[in-house]
Design a protein around this motif. Sequence first.
Motif, PDB file in Angstrom:
ATOM      1  N   PHE A 156     -21.614  25.819  -2.219  1.00 33.40           N
ATOM      2  CA  PHE A 156     -21.462  23.961  -2.418  1.00 33.40           C
ATOM      3  C   PHE A 156     -21.300  23.663  -1.036  1.00 33.40           C
ATOM      4  O   PHE A 156     -21.262  22.011  -1.250  1.00 33.40           O
ATOM      5  N   GLU A 157     -20.165  24.580  -0.600  1.00 28.43           N
ATOM      6  CA  GLU A 157     -20.363  23.394   1.338  1.00 28.43           C
ATOM      7  C   GLU A 157     -21.571  23.058   1.943  1.00 28.43           C
ATOM      8  O   GLU A 157     -21.540  21.693   2.663  1.00 28.43           O
ATOM      9  N   LEU A 158     -22.916  23.702   1.758  1.00 25.62           N
ATOM     10  CA  LEU A 158     -24.122  23.606   2.412  1.00 25.62           C
ATOM     11  C   LEU A 158     -24.591  21.756   1.640  1.00 25.62           C
ATOM     12  O   LEU A 158     -25.330  21.295   2.513  1.00 25.62           O
ATOM     13  N   GLY A 159     -24.392  22.332   0.127  1.00 29.55           N
ATOM     14  CA  GLY A 159     -25.011  21.080  -0.435  1.00 29.55           C
ATOM     15  C   GLY A 159     -24.049  19.979  -0.031  1.00 29.55           C
ATOM     16  O   GLY A 159     -25.047  18.972   0.166  1.00 29.55           O
ATOM     17  N   LEU A 160     -23.007  19.816  -0.434  1.00 30.15           N
ATOM     18  CA  LEU A 160     -22.400  19.021   0.805  1.00 30.15           C
ATOM     19  C   LEU A 160     -22.367  17.897   2.212  1.00 30.15           C
ATOM     20  O   LEU A 160     -23.120  17.008   2.301  1.00 30.15           O
ATOM     21  N   MET A 161     -23.008  19.467   3.188  1.00 24.96           N
ATOM     22  CA  MET A 161     -23.575  19.105   4.554  1.00 24.96           C
ATOM     23  C   MET A 161     -24.855  18.606   4.276  1.00 24.96           C
ATOM     24  O   MET A 161     -24.619  17.281   4.543  1.00 24.96           O
ATOM     25  N   VAL A 162     -25.366  18.868   3.127  1.00 27.29           N
ATOM     26  CA  VAL A 162     -27.414  18.215   3.461  1.00 27.29           C
ATOM     27  C   VAL A 162     -27.031  16.813   2.731  1.00 27.29           C
ATOM     28  O   VAL A 162     -27.721  16.220   3.184  1.00 27.29           O
ATOM     29  N   LEU A 163     -26.398  16.722   1.654  1.00 27.89           N
ATOM     30  CA  LEU A 163     -25.885  14.990   1.248  1.00 27.89           C
ATOM     31  C   LEU A 163     -25.581  14.179   2.538  1.00 27.89           C
ATOM     32  O   LEU A 163     -25.943  13.272   2.975  1.00 27.89           O
ATOM     33  N   THR A 164     -25.058  15.118   3.083  1.00 28.47           N
ATOM     34  CA  THR A 164     -24.125  13.978   4.471  1.00 28.47           C
ATOM     35  C   THR A 164     -25.140  13.879   5.245  1.00 28.47           C
ATOM     36  O   THR A 164     -25.554  12.824   6.003  1.00 28.47           O
ATOM     37  N   LEU A 165     -25.901  14.768   6.119  1.00 31.66           N
ATOM     38  CA  LEU A 165     -26.635  14.834   6.339  1.00 31.66           C
ATOM     39  C   LEU A 165     -28.022  13.701   6.495  1.00 31.66           C
ATOM     40  O   LEU A 165     -28.392  13.038   7.098  1.00 31.66           O
ATOM     41  N   ILE A 166     -28.361  13.779   4.769  1.00 29.65           N
ATOM     42  CA  ILE A 166     -29.231  13.099   4.457  1.00 29.65           C
ATOM     43  C   ILE A 166     -28.790  11.243   4.274  1.00 29.65           C
ATOM     44  O   ILE A 166     -29.592  10.969   5.242  1.00 29.65           O
ATOM     45  N   ILE A 188     -19.513  14.679  10.725  1.00 27.01           N
ATOM     46  CA  ILE A 188     -20.934  15.479  10.366  1.00 27.01           C
ATOM     47  C   ILE A 188     -19.875  16.682  10.666  1.00 27.01           C
ATOM     48  O   ILE A 188     -19.612  18.421  10.158  1.00 27.01           O
ATOM     49  N   SER A 189     -19.270  17.027  11.465  1.00 26.07           N
ATOM     50  CA  SER A 189     -18.778  17.749  12.351  1.00 26.07           C
ATOM     51  C   SER A 189     -17.329  18.798  12.021  1.00 26.07           C
ATOM     52  O   SER A 189     -17.564  19.494  11.553  1.00 26.07           O
ATOM     53  N   TYR A 190     -17.266  17.723  10.737  1.00 26.61           N
ATOM     54  CA  TYR A 190     -15.803  18.330   9.651  1.00 26.61           C
ATOM     55  C   TYR A 190     -16.787  19.736   8.444  1.00 26.61           C
ATOM     56  O   TYR A 190     -15.706  20.617   8.430  1.00 26.61           O
ATOM     57  N   TYR A 191     -17.233  18.729   8.076  1.00 22.98           N
ATOM     58  CA  TYR A 191     -18.288  19.409   6.860  1.00 22.98           C
ATOM     59  C   TYR A 191     -18.987  20.358   8.204  1.00 22.98           C
ATOM     60  O   TYR A 191     -19.011  21.481   7.377  1.00 22.98           O
ATOM     61  N   ALA A 192     -19.472  20.371   9.149  1.00 28.77           N
ATOM     62  CA  ALA A 192     -19.732  22.407   8.854  1.00 28.77           C
ATOM     63  C   ALA A 192     -18.940  23.231  10.278  1.00 28.77           C
ATOM     64  O   ALA A 192     -19.159  24.247  10.230  1.00 28.77           O
ATOM     65  N   CYS A 193     -17.674  22.451   9.877  1.00 30.05           N
ATOM     66  CA  CYS A 193     -16.617  23.783  10.476  1.00 30.05           C
ATOM     67  C   CYS A 193     -16.299  24.531   9.331  1.00 30.05           C
ATOM     68  O   CYS A 193     -16.306  25.574   9.160  1.00 30.05           O
TER      69      CYS A 193
END
Length: 266
Positions: A156-166, A188-193
């Motif tokens: 789920f967190e990977l999905g949110l991070m991918v959406l943010t990166l897009i 993006i750093s908060y998502y990545a952490c």
Amino acid sequence: MVYSTDDIGEALSLQSVKWTFLLRSRWNKMKCLYIVTRYLPFIFLAMGLSIYFTPNENLGKCRVLEHIESGFGIVLIIVSETFFILRTYVLWNKNRILLAATLSTFFIFLVASLSIVFATGISATYTTSAIPGIIGCYENSTSFQCFIAFLLLSVFELGLMVLTLIRAMQNWRINSGGLYVVLVNHNISYYACGLLFSVTNIIITSLFLQYYSYQTILYGVQCIMLAILATRMHLHLWQVNRHPHSPTSTLVHVPMSDISFANPVA
């Protein structure tokens, strides 16, 4: 460990920002969510310490206490991920279809994780710990259920991070700002952490599947770190919005509404 003057100054500055936010910001849904997310970890941590260090030979009581602690942890994950879900929702121009899809996915993963965690608690056995000082409830089960829960959270967190990166890449192509500036604007750093902690827990859990106590410790750390990341992100955005003409506003400009954060200007 030696702390520099800059480290101490940064810590004091963060505390100042926190109390300024609590005392001076207007009451709204995000502030209430922040307070719950910020202070619930103390209750969660106290509950865990009480379970492990309070003498208890009643196995039924141990199971009830473990379920209560797991419940607090799940609430922590829900309120923490809500910050990231709302942030992603606003970055995509408050796209309701995206919000519905994200919430539906989160709900499905949450129900699956709840079933896994509480099924583990029902079948768990408790014994006297061989670790000196642990005189309370000590779970002595070997299970992969927590591994699956960590895996679902990571997906789920990977999905949110991918959406943010897009979204960040789309803004980078449209605007003239550098890629670093755009990534900072999108937090993006908060998502990545958050994703990094989840992946680390998956790796460690897979290596020590036979030691269930390690899994429960990692579960607690994961819940607390998610809360820290979510509240730090909120404070950062609130501070930048409060001082739109400060030096940091050249990198991030984040107006906020009652329920979430508005789009950053890259």
